[in-house]
Design a protein around this motif. Structure first.
Motif, PDB file in Angstrom:
ATOM      1  N   LEU A  23      36.870  -2.969  50.234  1.00  0.00           N
ATOM      2  CA  LEU A  23      38.050  -2.922  49.370  1.00  0.00           C
ATOM      3  C   LEU A  23      38.561  -4.326  49.081  1.00  0.00           C
ATOM      4  O   LEU A  23      38.931  -4.644  47.934  1.00  0.00           O
ATOM      5  N   THR A  24      38.553  -5.180  50.104  1.00  0.00           N
ATOM      6  CA  THR A  24      39.012  -6.558  49.909  1.00  0.00           C
ATOM      7  C   THR A  24      38.097  -7.307  48.943  1.00  0.00           C
ATOM      8  O   THR A  24      38.556  -8.020  48.039  1.00  0.00           O
ATOM      9  N   PHE A  25      36.792  -7.125  49.128  1.00  0.00           N
ATOM     10  CA  PHE A  25      35.837  -7.790  48.246  1.00  0.00           C
ATOM     11  C   PHE A  25      36.048  -7.357  46.789  1.00  0.00           C
ATOM     12  O   PHE A  25      36.088  -8.177  45.866  1.00  0.00           O
ATOM     13  N   TRP A  26      36.179  -6.043  46.602  1.00  0.00           N
ATOM     14  CA  TRP A  26      36.339  -5.532  45.234  1.00  0.00           C
ATOM     15  C   TRP A  26      37.650  -6.001  44.616  1.00  0.00           C
ATOM     16  O   TRP A  26      37.712  -6.318  43.427  1.00  0.00           O
ATOM     17  N   LEU A  27      38.708  -6.037  45.414  1.00  0.00           N
ATOM     18  CA  LEU A  27      40.001  -6.471  44.909  1.00  0.00           C
ATOM     19  C   LEU A  27      39.955  -7.925  44.455  1.00  0.00           C
ATOM     20  O   LEU A  27      40.463  -8.279  43.380  1.00  0.00           O
TER      21      LEU A  27
END
Length: 570
Positions: free
Chosen positions: A72-76
């Motif tokens: 989720l952090t990477f995608w954000l």
């Protein structure tokens, strides 16, 4: 929304639509966090220290939650970078030295009136040439109109491009008669707006317009920063319009048309929209007014501030650095690698779209690619790229490869194809074949004036060459007769005069050598004169740039697909 965000936080997103990519990811994250581990039952029955040996790929809840949070952090971060965060506007001052100018020329039939010598149009073309020399900075475009408007040249800083287009312009080139200046103004505005010009000048050269057309022009310019400058061509007395046949143009009632310049009407219009207006002058006062740079057409309130256009500096690439640590962990997880590939491809997509060379090969066929190369002046590469024989021949011809053009046009069928083949053959010095090609064009189209004209030139050239060859042959025969007479006279001389004959013979040899040297020099000069004369004849072969312009506008007019019937054709 974007303006409100910038005013409150100082942050602006160039591509806000990218945030929509978070919706499926958030839903997937929620689903993953609420999903039960299918191995939970086994974990309740088997000791923890044995579970890792029996089921080595089993993930505990902590590691699984950490993986989901990391994804989720990477995608954000990737979506944020893709959205183009920016906090810095790029300054683009409205007033700069490189101001754009669009020359709008009236090519309605009334411009052929000769109340201004030699004609209104001829004087207007002279003035445009002087104006191009006066404009030292900035880009210039050329738009013409009659019953419809056409862009002959977009904005360019090469004044020679405009000059080459000005000379062949004539009213008969327009595909539809009439006078629709509001369409010309609309095209001029389109040229400036397509070039992202915040300000610019529209230099309108005309002999008048109707009141409803002036009202439309007012509305077209009211919401822009473009300044209108008008050069009025004509006189209040007017003059008849002489057609190509020599007769005067008449209206539907049979009366001779005498177009008159209503300078007062134009002056009132110019005053109402704060435009510049001048009539044609004998000196360059009109050119000085048209080329004059206004200090600032905006209000005084804006003169003390820097004016910026809506262009932002994309700082999203800095966020890519935050993805590197996560990318290093991706080698341990296949799901993370998939997300990394998708994110990078989405971020790189806008950049790849700017690479015209790659997209051209994907989305354009060979003829379209060749057309772009032809327009860029890469004629040799264009010839290799084209698949259409006609375009191959045109590219070869323009590149000076006349033998290649002849080869591409071997199967010429139409009148224009045979005409082009004749030009290539003529420039390749295959004159009889050129005459045959021109004749084929005339057989197909008996009114093909260009083919008739060029055929006459080549025929005259061949006739003159034959006369020159006959003259040269006659001179050679006379020289041979003179030599034979001299030999007979030498044989009739007596032996008693042998000594005198030897002396005379020596003198004659000297004279003959001198005469021979003079004859050789004369022959060399004659050959040089022939080559020069040949070049002059070939230069007379019509390339007809006006015909190219007419065909270009006709194709554009047909492509637009509508047919308007003007009530007034001048």
């Amino acid at each position: 929304m974007a303006d409100w965000l910038f005013s409150s936080t100082g942050l602006y997103f160039i591509r806000p639509w990218a945030w929509l990519l978070l919706v499926p990811v958030v839903l997937l994250f929620i689903w993953q966090t609420q999903k039960k581990n299918y191995q939970t039952n086994w974990a309740n029955l088997i000791d923890q220290h044995l579970l890792s040996w029996i089921m080595p790929h089993t993930e505990n809840k902590t590691s699984k939650h950490f993986r989901n949070l990391l994804l989720l952090t990477f995608w954000l971060v990737a979506v944020t970078a893709l959205s183009g965060p920016s906090w810095q506007r790029l300054p683009q001052p409205i007033y700069s030295a490189n101001e754009a100018n669009v020359i709008l020329l009236d090519l309605s039939s009334s411009m052929d009136a000769d109340d201004i010598k030699p004609t209104r149009l001829a004087r207007a073309k002279f003035k445009i040439t002087d104006l191009l020399k006066k404009i030292e900075e900035g880009n210039t475009a050329l738009v013409v109109y009659a019953g419809d408007a056409f862009i002959l040249s977009p904005l360019t800083n090469d004044e020679r491009t405009i000059e080459n287009l000005i000379n062949p312009l004539a009213t008969e080139l327009m595909p539809i008669k009439g006078s629709q200046p509001q369409l010309g103004i609309a095209k001029a505005v389109e040229v400036l707006q397509n070039a992202d010009q915040v300000s610019g000048n529209i230099i309108w050269i005309t002999d008048g317009a109707q009141q409803d057309q002036l009202d439309t022009i007012d509305s077209l310019l009211s919401d822009t920063n473009f300044r209108l400058k008008i050069l009025a061509v004509g006189t209040a007395e007017g003059a008849p319009i002489r057609m190509a046949s020599g007769r005067f143009l008449k209206d539907s009632l049979g009366n001779i048309v005498v177009p008159k310049l209503n300078y007062t009407e134009l002056a009132q219009f110019a005053d109402s929209i704060d435009a510049s207006l001048t009539g044609v002058t004998a000196n360059n006062d009109d050119i000085d007014l048209l080329s004059y740079k206004a200090i600032n057409p905006l209000q005084n309130d804006y003169q003390k501030e820097d004016i910026f256009a809506d262009s932002w500096h994309d700082s999203g690439y800095w966020l890519v650095l935050l993805l590197i640590p996560i990318a290093l962990l991706a080698f341990r997880n296949k799901n993370l690698i998939a997300v990394l590939i998708i994110s990078c491809s989405c971020y790189v997509l806008p950049i790849n779209q700017a690479q015209a060379g790659v997209t051209d090969k994907i989305f354009l066929n060979k003829d379209q690619q060749g057309q772009k190369l032809y327009q860029n002046g890469e004629l040799e590469q264009a010839e290799k790229t084209f698949r259409d024989k006609n375009w191959k021949a045109i590219a070869a011809y323009k590149n000076g490869n006349y033998s290649g053009a002849i080869q591409h046009l071997e199967q010429a069928k139409t009148a224009d194809q045979n005409y082009n083949l004749g030009n290539a053959l003529a420039l390749a010095e295959q004159y009889q074949a050129a005459i045959n090609a021109y004749q084929k064009a005339i057989d197909i189209d008996a009114e093909h004036q260009d083919a008739i004209y060029n055929k006459k030139i080549i025929e005259d050239l061949l006739e003159k060459q034959k006369q020159q060859q006959n003259s040269d042959q006659k001179q050679q025969d006379e020289q041979q007769q003179e030599q034979q007479q001299e030999q007979q006279e030498q044989q009739q001389e007596s032996e008693q005069e042998q000594q005198q004959q030897e002396q005379q013979s020596d003198q004659q040899q000297d004279q003959e050598q001198q005469e021979q040297t003079q004859k050789q020099q004369q022959q060399q000069m004659t050959e040089q004169e022939k080559e020069q004369e040949l070049e002059q004849w070939l230069k007379r072969i019509s390339d007809d740039p006006g015909r190219l312009i007419r065909n270009k506008m006709k194709l554009e007019y047909n492509r637009r697909g509508y047919r308007s019937q003007p009530s007034k054709t001048w």
